[in-house]
Design an enzyme around this catalytic site. Sequence first.
Site, PDB file in Angstrom:
ATOM      1  N   TRP A   1       0.608  -1.244  -0.089  1.00  9.22           N
ATOM      2  CA  TRP A   1       0.077   0.034   0.175  1.00  9.22           C
ATOM      3  C   TRP A   1       0.950   1.208  -0.060  1.00  9.22           C
ATOM      4  CZ3 TRP A   1      -0.349   4.341   3.243  1.00  9.22           C
ATOM      5  CH2 TRP A   1      -1.374   5.175   3.031  1.00  9.22           C
ATOM      6  N   HIS A   2       2.119   1.123   0.714  1.00  9.41           N
ATOM      7  CA  HIS A   2       2.821   2.214   0.760  1.00  9.41           C
ATOM      8  C   HIS A   2       3.462   2.855  -0.620  1.00  9.41           C
ATOM      9  CE1 HIS A   2       2.056   1.743   5.348  1.00  9.41           C
ATOM     10  NE2 HIS A   2       2.702   3.301   5.227  1.00  9.41           N
ATOM     11  N   GLY A   3       3.801   1.838  -1.515  1.00 11.90           N
ATOM     12  CA  GLY A   3       4.147   2.186  -2.737  1.00 11.90           C
ATOM     13  C   GLY A   3       4.692   1.141  -3.776  1.00 11.90           C
TER      14      GLY A   3
END
Lengths: 465, 359
Positions: free
Chosen positions: A316-318
């Site tokens: 989700w963060h990247g």
Amino acid sequence: MVFSSITFLYYFLPIVLIIYFIIPNKFKNLCLLISSLFFYFYGEGKFLIILLLSCLMNFIYGLLIDKYRNKKLAKIVFITAIVTNIGLLMYFKYLNFFIDNINNIFNTNIPFLNIVMPIGISFFTFQTLSYVVDVYTNKVKASKNLIDFCTYVSLFFQLIAGPIVRYSDIDDELKKRKCSFDEFGSGVIRFIIGLAKKVLIANELGSLVSLLGNIPDKAILTYLIIAVSETLQIYFDFSGYSDMAIGLGKMFGFHFLENFNYPFIAKSITDFWRRWHISLSSFFRDYVYIPLGGSRKGILKHIRNIFIVWFLTGFWHGAAWNFIIWGVYFGILLIIEKYLLKDFLDKHRIFSHIYTLFLVLISFIIFNSESLSEIVVFLKSIFGFNNLPFSNFSTIYYLRSYLVVLLCGIIFATPVVKYWQKIFSKPKLRYIGSFLEISGSMLLLIIITAFLIDASFNPFLYFRF
Amino acid sequence: MKNKIITILFIIIVCGLFLLNIIVKDIDISDSERRYLTKFPDITLSGLLDASVFASIEDYSSDQFVWRDYFRGLKAWVQYNILGKLDNNNLFIEDGQIIKIDYPLNINKVNTFIDKMNLLYNTYLKDMNVYYSIIPDKNYYSSNKYLKIDYDLLFSMVNQGLDYMEYIDLTDKLELSNYYYTDIHWKQETLDEIVDLLSSSMGFKIKDKDYKRHEFTEFKGTYYGQIGLKVPFDKLTYLTNDIIDAASVYDIESKLNTVYEESSLGKMDSYDVFLGGSSALIEITNNSNTSKKELIIFRDSFSSSLAPLLIEGYKKITLVDLRYMNMNLLSDYITFDNQDILILYNTSIINSSDMLKIF
């Protein structure tokens, strides 16, 4: 537009405040919606269409699910909603990552697509996902008012960097909310604290990281300071943004849940994740971990569930492998803690704090690296395996120059302000406390304005997520 | 009560400054920062759709903020006195001198500088009397408390790369007092020893050193506004004598025809008084010199104040600034024919040599 900008503070906010508090109550949501859409358009231009599309799509999904509840069509709409929401995120955020990996693994030459990721898509997609799931599982009633629903998704307080607000949390306040001097004033204080965290600490630490990164002859101490500064920077940047969002919410009559709770005083990684980006970890807990069975279906399935959740948290963060490694790293640590270390950590408090800080520091080295080789170089350097001197003049110079900022970062990452507030709330000291709070917050606002006017470094780290 | 006061003060500050920013007229030029301030951008549909208009508005809003200079001063004060920073925007003050930290040394840029000078030499300067020298920036002479580039490495790299040219070492002839307090440049009136060293090394003679001094006491150098703090005005002195007064000047970019452009004094950059400031090519002709001796200086702005002091020794001095002129165009303007050549750059230019238009 970012909160820590002159345009937001001295143009956008006063205009919105003046209009919002002049118009009748029935138009207040419309006022917030229009200003939120402008806020997004200001930074993202044509991508406003994606936001509007997401709002409209999910509003209709909600109505359809509600209408065909307990019928097969509701399930079809629900699955369509999940697929389209995740599809939207996949297309804008992850498609080129998949193409890159397919090319690397199968030695193909699929061209990259010219895709720009709209800011905040991860946040508003998760909000709409939570809404659709909650409507389907009957935890919340579907919104019947398009303006209210679009206001919920696009509220400028939390649109581009969270926290992830669930519809059920502000459903009532979207319909009716109270504004008072008390609420507004405490919102102002919270907003200014967030601004100060961002502008006076996070930005300054970011500048230190950048300066140290440019030193040609790095030493072990250089890497150590970069690691500590980056960890503090990301905390003050993101928690500062959350404070500003919560503060702005209060000013307009909304009450958002806390997103951070002094994560660096945690005594285990499990505890850390109860205190860091709470809205994201609770999202994964409620919408992935628990539906998968959580810890109730045996050890193997529990371990599987933890891995899935932390793989997704990292991803989700990247769209990059370092984020996936970062997530899996925490997954492994959480499993070890749950099955091996829990009792030991509970008994050894000082060790457990040091252990947590050390592992969190390592995690943010992984988080901030741009490639796997960079992670290896950084870790080797910090542990003295790269034949580097311990220190050098350039590093000491920057350490001396940024020592106060670094110390402030370390001190204000603990609940020291909360402690002071407690002391000054005693009857004898209340007036002094109020005076300090009033004068301190206004002085901070003026100093922050000065820093923004002469700014050279002001990116929000969590925008890229 | 507390929250009521906070609310009222916040509204007064935010809305008050909003209204002031709307009412107060925009400013074209910042005297303290010596630059043009951003104007409100033109609104176009494409600019709105790609959000570029709003990026310009960001610049505009901070550039045109009311009391901008006071706020910048406050920031600098907080940086130095509260946060204990050793420098602000890479500037620090030592013994009244505002000094810039040009850190770190960029090895690639130094190598590029050497390659560019070699190409310049091989293209135009073979078999001529070629001298080169390096002017240290102010930080070279500051105390060791502050961060510096590795000057020894820079000098040794250039000396090694240009070892077939004759090097004139200026470092011993300069100290902090040779530079303006608020500016990057050296003071013309303190260059006596530099002139002597150049004349003895290059074989020209300067006899008339009886200069008339002209002073401008409200000089605000490059760093005056950048530092953000309140600092006193600097003093700019320029020197004249009969030979300098009689010299004629040809500038390919402007109509300048005198050595000193006094109308620049008090404007955005008063240092432009020396030969009218930056220009691609300037010729100074000494009408009283009957020899055919000529000098070509490949230079940056430091030479603008030095060249007038050298003109007595030559019939003509040509100043070439390769930041503003491509090397390939040189043959259109200069016939290279046994002139003396001086390559004279300050360390900041060598450390950011991309700006030299040689390749």
